[in-house]
Design a protein around this motif. Sequence first.
Motif, short mmCIF file in Angstrom:
data_model
loop_
_atom_site.label_atom_id
_atom_site.label_comp_id
_atom_site.label_asym_id
_atom_site.label_seq_id
_atom_site.Cartn_x
_atom_site.Cartn_y
_atom_site.Cartn_z
N UNK A 103 0.81 -1.22 0.00
CA UNK A 103 0.00 0.00 0.00
C UNK A 103 0.84 1.26 0.00
N UNK A 104 2.12 1.15 0.33
CA UNK A 104 2.98 2.34 0.38
C UNK A 104 2.55 3.28 1.49
N UNK A 105 2.37 4.55 1.15
CA UNK A 105 1.98 5.53 2.16
C UNK A 105 0.49 5.80 2.20
N UNK A 106 -0.32 5.05 1.46
CA UNK A 106 -1.76 5.26 1.42
C UNK A 106 -2.43 4.49 2.56
N UNK A 107 -3.05 5.21 3.48
CA UNK A 107 -3.72 4.57 4.61
C UNK A 107 -4.97 3.81 4.16
N UNK A 108 -5.71 4.37 3.21
CA UNK A 108 -6.93 3.70 2.75
C UNK A 108 -6.60 2.38 2.05
N UNK A 109 -5.56 2.38 1.22
CA UNK A 109 -5.15 1.14 0.57
C UNK A 109 -4.69 0.11 1.60
N UNK A 110 -4.02 0.58 2.63
CA UNK A 110 -3.54 -0.34 3.66
C UNK A 110 -4.71 -1.00 4.38
N UNK A 111 -5.76 -0.22 4.70
CA UNK A 111 -6.93 -0.79 5.38
C UNK A 111 -7.61 -1.84 4.51
N UNK A 167 -9.22 -4.69 10.04
CA UNK A 167 -9.20 -3.44 9.27
C UNK A 167 -9.55 -2.23 10.13
N UNK A 168 -10.43 -2.40 11.12
CA UNK A 168 -10.77 -1.26 11.98
C UNK A 168 -9.60 -0.87 12.89
N UNK A 169 -8.80 -1.85 13.27
CA UNK A 169 -7.60 -1.51 14.05
C UNK A 169 -6.69 -0.59 13.24
N UNK A 170 -6.44 -0.98 11.99
CA UNK A 170 -5.55 -0.18 11.16
C UNK A 170 -6.18 1.17 10.82
N UNK A 171 -7.48 1.21 10.63
CA UNK A 171 -8.14 2.48 10.35
C UNK A 171 -8.00 3.43 11.53
N UNK A 173 -5.65 3.34 13.84
CA UNK A 173 -4.23 3.72 13.95
C UNK A 173 -3.90 4.86 13.00
N UNK A 174 -4.34 4.74 11.76
CA UNK A 174 -4.03 5.78 10.76
C UNK A 174 -4.77 7.08 11.06
N UNK A 175 -6.02 6.98 11.53
CA UNK A 175 -6.75 8.19 11.88
C UNK A 175 -6.10 8.92 13.05
N UNK A 176 -5.52 8.16 13.96
CA UNK A 176 -4.92 8.78 15.14
C UNK A 176 -3.59 9.45 14.83
N UNK A 177 -2.70 8.73 14.16
CA UNK A 177 -1.33 9.22 14.01
C UNK A 177 -1.06 9.96 12.70
N UNK A 178 -2.00 9.89 11.74
CA UNK A 178 -1.73 10.50 10.44
C UNK A 178 -2.87 11.37 9.92
N UNK A 179 -4.06 10.83 9.86
CA UNK A 179 -5.13 11.48 9.11
C UNK A 179 -5.92 12.52 9.90
#
Length: 325
Positions: A103-111, A167-171, A173-179
Motif C-alpha cells: 500500500x505504500x503511504x496510502x492509509x486507505x489502501x492499507x486498510x 481493518x478497523x484496528x488499522x483504520x 491507527x491511521x486516523x490517530x497518528x496521520x489522518x
Amino acid sequence: MPYRLPRSYNKWIMTLANIDPRILAALRSLRSGGWSYKRRHSAQPDLLSSLSRDLGYPAVWGDVTRLPAHGGPQATATWKELGVKGRNGIGGIPCELVHANASGGSCSKNVVLRGSQAFASALAIYLPVHFLPILLTRPQYLLRPSNLLHTLLAVLRSASFLSTFVSTIWAAVCLTRTLLLARLFPRISHDVWDGPFGCTFAGSLVCGGSIWIEQGRRRGEIALYMLPRAIRACLPERWVRSGAKGVQWGERLAFVLSLATILTAAVHRPDSLRGLSRWALAFIMKGPNAGFWKRKRRGESVPPTPIEKAPGAETLPKPYVLRRR
C-alpha cells in the motif's frame, strides 16, 4: 505485553495481524522509554533503518534522530528534505514503514489490503469451524441446498467479523497518528500518538465493535473464548508462574466451577450447548444410549422398533361407546 498471553494464541494473533516485528519492537521501546522522538534517542539505532532498507526506502526514514517529533511547518520542511510525501504538518514514523506492505503511504489502501488478507485467512479458519461439527454429527443436514447456503453464509459472516476486526484496528491507527488527531493537535508529540495510549490504544477500543457482525450465539461463544485469556493477562505474571498454593487452588476451583456449570447445563439446559460440546457431554452423561450416539450406531435408515401386541388383541371386540344424539 504479549508474553502474558498463551503462546499459541499470541502466535495466531501475530500471524493474522501480519506486522513486522521491528515495528512492534519500536512500539514497545516507546512504552519503556527506549525510543523517543523528543529526545531523539533509540536503544536500537538501526531498528527501523533496517526495515526501511528492506522495504526499498532510504535508511534515514527510520532514523529517530532525523524524524520530527511534532507537527507543523518544521515537520513539513523535514519531510521535504528526507523525500517523504504525504506527511506534511505531522511527525512520527512514515506510513510507508508502519504499513510495510504494497500500500505504500496510502492509509486507505492499507486498510483495504489488510482487511482482504484477514478475510482470506478467516475463511481458512471458519470453514472447518462451521462445517466440521455438522459433518461429524449430522452430515445429512448439508444435503438440502437451503441448509448448505445457510452454513456458507454463517462462514462468510464470521470471516467478515474477523476481517472487520483487523481493518478497523488499522483504520483507527491511521486516523490517530496521520489522518485526523495528529493533524488537529500538531503540538502533541508523537511519543504520545505512537505510544501506549495513542494509536494502538485507539485501535484496541474500536476493533471490539466488530463483534456485532456475528450472530448472538456466536458472540457468546467468542466472549467465553476470550474471557479466560483476558483474565489471565490481567493477573501478575510473577504470581502466575510462581506455582504457589494460591495459584494451584485457584486453578482447581476455576476448573471445578466451570465443569460443574457445563455438566449442569448438559442435564437441565442441553439447548444452551451446541456442536461437539453438546454431543460429547450427552455421551458422557448418558453413555451409548444418548440420542445422537444411538442413531449413529443404528443408522438413520433403521425403522423404529415395532411394538409387540398381545395375542388375540386384533380379535377382541371394540368397547361400546354410548353417544348422545
